[in-house]
Design a protein around this motif. Structure first.
Motif, short mmCIF file in Angstrom:
data_model
loop_
_atom_site.label_atom_id
_atom_site.label_comp_id
_atom_site.label_asym_id
_atom_site.label_seq_id
_atom_site.Cartn_x
_atom_site.Cartn_y
_atom_site.Cartn_z
N GLU A 33 0.84 -1.21 0.00
CA GLU A 33 0.00 0.00 0.00
C GLU A 33 0.87 1.25 0.00
OE1 GLU A 33 -3.99 1.16 0.66
OE2 GLU A 33 -2.43 1.90 -0.70
N ASN A 34 0.38 2.27 -0.70
CA ASN A 34 1.04 3.57 -0.73
C ASN A 34 -0.04 4.63 -0.53
OD1 ASN A 34 3.19 5.47 -1.17
ND2 ASN A 34 2.25 5.88 -3.15
N ILE A 67 -8.36 18.28 3.26
CA ILE A 67 -7.12 17.53 3.05
C ILE A 67 -7.48 16.26 2.29
CG2 ILE A 67 -5.16 16.40 4.16
CD1 ILE A 67 -5.72 18.20 6.63
N LYS A 68 -6.70 15.97 1.26
CA LYS A 68 -7.04 14.84 0.40
C LYS A 68 -5.95 13.76 0.43
CE LYS A 68 -9.73 17.72 -2.73
NZ LYS A 68 -9.97 18.16 -4.12
N CYS A 69 -6.40 12.52 0.34
CA CYS A 69 -5.47 11.40 0.31
C CYS A 69 -5.89 10.39 -0.75
CB CYS A 69 -5.39 10.70 1.67
SG CYS A 69 -4.54 11.68 2.93
N THR A 70 -4.90 9.76 -1.34
CA THR A 70 -5.17 8.66 -2.25
C THR A 70 -4.43 7.42 -1.77
OG1 THR A 70 -3.31 9.24 -3.68
CG2 THR A 70 -5.44 10.20 -4.22
N TYR A 71 -4.97 6.27 -2.09
CA TYR A 71 -4.32 5.02 -1.71
C TYR A 71 -4.25 4.11 -2.93
CZ TYR A 71 -9.14 3.21 -1.28
OH TYR A 71 -10.45 2.85 -1.52
N ASN A 108 -9.48 -1.34 3.71
CA ASN A 108 -10.88 -1.25 4.10
C ASN A 108 -11.16 -0.34 5.29
OD1 ASN A 108 -9.80 -2.74 6.16
ND2 ASN A 108 -10.82 -4.65 5.60
N TYR A 109 -10.14 0.33 5.77
CA TYR A 109 -10.34 1.19 6.94
C TYR A 109 -9.41 2.38 6.81
CZ TYR A 109 -10.12 2.72 11.83
OH TYR A 109 -10.15 3.45 12.98
N PHE A 110 -9.99 3.59 7.02
CA PHE A 110 -9.23 4.82 6.75
C PHE A 110 -9.39 5.78 7.92
CE2 PHE A 110 -8.55 3.42 2.45
CZ PHE A 110 -9.68 2.65 2.18
N LEU A 118 -15.24 9.09 1.32
CA LEU A 118 -14.46 8.02 0.71
C LEU A 118 -15.03 7.68 -0.66
CD1 LEU A 118 -12.41 5.64 0.78
CD2 LEU A 118 -14.20 4.29 1.91
N ASN A 119 -14.14 7.66 -1.65
CA ASN A 119 -14.51 7.24 -2.99
C ASN A 119 -13.68 5.99 -3.31
OD1 ASN A 119 -14.58 6.84 -5.83
ND2 ASN A 119 -15.10 8.99 -6.16
N LYS A 120 -14.31 4.83 -3.15
CA LYS A 120 -13.58 3.58 -3.33
C LYS A 120 -13.14 3.37 -4.78
CE LYS A 120 -15.32 -0.13 -1.66
NZ LYS A 120 -16.34 -1.13 -1.29
N THR A 121 -13.98 3.82 -5.71
CA THR A 121 -13.66 3.62 -7.12
C THR A 121 -12.39 4.38 -7.49
OG1 THR A 121 -16.01 3.39 -7.62
CG2 THR A 121 -14.53 3.83 -9.47
N ALA A 122 -12.33 5.61 -7.04
CA ALA A 122 -11.17 6.44 -7.35
C ALA A 122 -10.04 6.23 -6.35
CB ALA A 122 -11.59 7.90 -7.37
N LYS A 123 -10.30 5.51 -5.30
CA LYS A 123 -9.32 5.25 -4.24
C LYS A 123 -8.81 6.56 -3.62
CE LYS A 123 -7.38 0.92 -6.03
NZ LYS A 123 -7.38 1.16 -7.48
#
Lengths: 111, 120
Positions: free
Chosen positions: A2-3, A21-25, A31-33, A66-71
């Motif tokens: 994971e990054n 503040i935005k983050c991408t994974y 499954n937990y943020f 959370l946007n799972k599609t866009a991660k």
């Protein structure tokens, strides 16, 4: 593995304004943020979290989406106050009790 | 929420000596504890993961003999920095996951207050 990328690294807002503040994974299995707030010289404190089966969660002035599609996932702080000034870390949990942290965002709220 | 206590909060030691940092879970059973190192204005770097009663798993690049980790009980883990040198000066933070009131805290890590180590 994971990054987690976090932006911006520094954010300055006027008291009363909103901060985002935005983050991408990278790992779709995450499954937990959680989001942590760290004040100078102290350990991180969990402020809000979201699980992958939920799109949005709110707790008073803070919310996370959370946007799972866009991660990607974001932290929103409304009506900011000087005491919100701190470093904020996003993180992604990939299983095996391992949490990957973003680089952090230093938030300054100007009175 | 669950409480994790870390001690000491600050320590200054002479080069060549060893320093022990304690991490205690006060109101829950910490089956897993994590040790992080944080450099100024940087994120947390995971050093090792320890499960109660077993050997710690160290991240790549972390010296096992330099940073000794013991997790002998469900409420206590210790990190010993052996033969400390100035480059070991840093902020060390522990966190713990486990069970609270019958609820398994698998994904919620609770952090200690951190320990500022200065080696002179």
């Amino acid at each position: 593995g994971e990054n987690v990328e976090q932006h911006p690294s520094t954010l300055s807002v006027q008291e009363g304004d909103s901060a985002v503040i935005k983050c991408t994974y990278s790992d779709s299995a995450s499954n937990y943020f959680p989001w942590y707030k760290q004040e100078l010289g102290k350990g991180p404190q969990l402020i809000i979290d979201i699980r992958s089966n939920v799109g949005e969660k709110k707790d008073q002035r803070i919310a996370v989406t959370l946007n799972k599609t866009a991660k990607h996932f974001s932290l929103h702080i409304t009506e900011t106050q000087p005491e919100d000034s701190a470093v904020y870390f996003c993180a992604a949990y990939t299983g095996g009790f391992k949490t990957i942290f973003g680089a952090g965002t230093r938030l300054f709220v100007k009175a | 929420g669950a409480v994790v206590s870390q001690h000491p909060s600050r320590v200054i030691c002479k080069s060549g000596t060893s320093v022990k940092i304690e991490c205690r879970s006060l109101d829950f059973q910490a089956t897993t504890m994590f040790w992080y190192r944080q450099f100024p204005k940087q994120s947390l770097m995971l050093m090792a993961t320890s499960n109660e009663g077993s050997k710690a798993t160290y991240e790549q690049g972390v010296e096992k003999d330099k940073f000794l980790i013991n997790h002998a009980s469900l409420t206590l883990s210790t990190l010993t920095v052996t033969s400390a040198h100035p480059e070991d000066s840093s902020f060390y933070i522990c966190s713990a996951s486990g069970a609270l009131g019958g609820r398994v805290l698998n994904t919620e890590a609770f952090f200690g207050q951190g320990t500022r180590l200065t080696v002179v």
